[in-house]
Structures are given as structure tokens and as C-alpha cells.
Design a protein around this motif. Structure first.
Motif, mmCIF file in Angstrom:
data_model
loop_
_atom_site.group_PDB
_atom_site.id
_atom_site.type_symbol
_atom_site.label_atom_id
_atom_site.label_comp_id
_atom_site.label_asym_id
_atom_site.label_seq_id
_atom_site.Cartn_x
_atom_site.Cartn_y
_atom_site.Cartn_z
ATOM 1 N N PRO A 142 1.068 -1.604 -0.249
ATOM 2 C CA PRO A 142 0.063 0.148 -0.021
ATOM 3 C C PRO A 142 0.890 1.130 -0.197
ATOM 4 O O PRO A 142 0.760 2.523 -0.170
ATOM 5 C CB PRO A 142 -0.834 -0.019 1.365
ATOM 6 C CG PRO A 142 -0.141 -1.178 2.015
ATOM 7 C CD PRO A 142 0.532 -1.593 1.314
ATOM 8 N N GLU A 143 2.138 1.039 0.288
ATOM 9 C CA GLU A 143 3.084 2.373 0.592
ATOM 10 C C GLU A 143 4.560 2.400 0.551
ATOM 11 O O GLU A 143 4.828 0.803 0.392
ATOM 12 C CB GLU A 143 2.836 2.943 2.019
ATOM 13 C CG GLU A 143 3.629 2.713 3.008
ATOM 14 C CD GLU A 143 3.038 2.344 4.259
ATOM 15 O OE1 GLU A 143 2.130 3.954 4.938
ATOM 16 O OE2 GLU A 143 2.912 2.598 5.507
ATOM 17 N N ILE A 144 5.523 3.277 -0.210
ATOM 18 C CA ILE A 144 7.322 2.526 0.367
ATOM 19 C C ILE A 144 7.349 3.988 0.977
ATOM 20 O O ILE A 144 7.210 5.011 1.503
ATOM 21 C CB ILE A 144 7.370 3.266 -1.002
ATOM 22 C CG1 ILE A 144 6.635 2.306 -2.599
ATOM 23 C CG2 ILE A 144 8.497 3.335 -1.013
ATOM 24 C CD1 ILE A 144 6.969 0.976 -2.535
ATOM 25 N N VAL A 145 8.253 2.787 1.915
ATOM 26 C CA VAL A 145 8.825 3.774 3.209
ATOM 27 C C VAL A 145 10.392 3.903 2.918
ATOM 28 O O VAL A 145 10.658 2.386 2.844
ATOM 29 C CB VAL A 145 8.000 2.831 4.304
ATOM 30 C CG1 VAL A 145 9.035 3.903 5.252
ATOM 31 C CG2 VAL A 145 7.123 3.285 4.346
ATOM 32 N N LEU A 146 10.814 4.760 3.096
ATOM 33 C CA LEU A 146 12.540 5.475 3.144
ATOM 34 C C LEU A 146 12.709 5.481 4.578
ATOM 35 O O LEU A 146 11.974 6.652 5.241
ATOM 36 C CB LEU A 146 12.641 6.144 1.962
ATOM 37 C CG LEU A 146 12.006 5.669 0.909
ATOM 38 C CD1 LEU A 146 12.691 6.712 -0.510
ATOM 39 C CD2 LEU A 146 12.944 4.937 -0.120
ATOM 40 N N ASN A 147 13.582 4.895 5.084
ATOM 41 C CA ASN A 147 13.771 5.295 6.653
ATOM 42 C C ASN A 147 15.052 5.348 6.515
ATOM 43 O O ASN A 147 16.360 4.773 5.635
ATOM 44 C CB ASN A 147 13.779 3.975 7.156
ATOM 45 C CG ASN A 147 12.185 3.307 7.605
ATOM 46 O OD1 ASN A 147 11.278 3.960 8.260
ATOM 47 N ND2 ASN A 147 12.265 1.811 7.225
ATOM 48 N N PHE A 148 15.544 6.758 6.998
ATOM 49 C CA PHE A 148 16.976 7.062 6.947
ATOM 50 C C PHE A 148 17.840 7.172 8.643
ATOM 51 O O PHE A 148 16.894 6.923 9.202
ATOM 52 C CB PHE A 148 17.015 8.854 6.970
ATOM 53 C CG PHE A 148 16.713 8.780 4.825
ATOM 54 C CD1 PHE A 148 17.002 8.486 3.924
ATOM 55 C CD2 PHE A 148 14.911 8.667 5.130
ATOM 56 C CE1 PHE A 148 17.133 8.509 2.731
ATOM 57 C CE2 PHE A 148 14.190 8.937 4.021
ATOM 58 C CZ PHE A 148 15.566 8.518 2.659
#
Length: 149
Positions: free
Chosen positions: A56-62
């Protein structure tokens, strides 16, 4: 003589005020993260994941808090067609970017590549890509209707 002293006092006072102002400005500039490094720590889905339903979503964690940034995230299918996804939104105290996948209901099986670019206001741009595979199972139709957030 009194005029000369008054003029010298005035000029000296203005000089001191000017130096004080410049010192304050230098302090304010020093607080801006000029050399801030943006480093990706993980993604959802993870690189190489195999999913049974479209995400449902793309998440980029930094690894650190994002400074003021411009960000672009794209998702392509096997045919290199760019798919319809939303705009990146910062969350988690500016430690991550979230992008909604708008075409999740009709995604066929295959490999999908996500490319991203983060351009901080005062630092070097950072970019990358990762892929995941979609292999819908028998229950993919029922579980494919995931909610966002």
C-alpha cells in the motif's frame, strides 16, 4: 573638539553594533546542517522481498533526521513503465519518507523497481534504488485491499 568626539563616539558605536550583528549571524549560520549526510537505513518493502500482495506504500527510513529536502520517488514495472504513486511525505520526526502506491489493486506479478532521490537544501544529493517481486497468491485479492496508515 566636542563635535569631533561625538562623531568618533558615534562611529565607534556603529562599528561595535555592526560587529555584534555579524557575530550573531555567524552563530545562526553555524546551526544550519551544512554538511548533513543523508543515509538510507532500510526500506519497506525491503530490497529483494517477495510479496503476495501489492504494497500500500513505499517507506524509506533514514539513519538521521532529514534536513529540508526535495524528494522524488518512482516505481517501475518489468517493462520500465512508471507507475502512479503519491508524493513523498516526511514522518517519524523527519526520519522517514512515505509514498502511497496508488495503483496497488491492479499490479500484476513481476519485479518492481523503486528509484529515489533526496536533495537536501544544504548538502549533497543522495539517490538509490531497490526492487521487490510481486507473486500474488490465492488470497491476494482479499489481502490486497490494505489500508494506508
Amino acid at each position: 573638539m566636542i563635535r569631533r568626539r561625538a562623531v568618533l563616539s558615534l562611529v565607534s558605536g556603529l562599528f561595535i553594533v555592526l560587529l555584534g550583528t555579524m557575530g550573531g549571524a555567524a552563530t545562526a549560520r553555524a546551526q544550519v546542517p551544512v554538511n548533513a549526510t543523508v543515509k538510507l537505513s532500510s526500506t519497506t518493502p525491503a530490497d529483494g522481498d517477495t510479496l503476495t500482495a501489492a504494497p500500500p506504500e513505499i517507506v524509506l527510513n533514514f539513519a538521521n533526521t532529514l534536513p529540508d529536502v526535495e524528494a522524488v520517488v518512482q516505481m517501475q514495472n518489468d517493462k520500465r513503465e512508471i507507475l502512479n504513486i503519491g508524493q513523498p511525505i516526511a514522518f517519524n520526526n523527519r526520519m522517514a519518507l512515505r509514498v502511497r502506491v496508488l495503483e496497488q489493486a491492479g499490479l500484476p506479478a513481476g519485479t518492481y523497481t523503486v528509484t529515489w532521490l533526496v536533495k537536501p537544501k544544504y548538502a549533497k544529493s543522495v539517490s538509490g534504488k531497490f526492487s521487490f517481486t510481486l507473486q500474488p497468491g490465492e488470497a491476494a485479492g482479499a489481502s490486497g485491499a490494505a489500508t494506508w496508515w
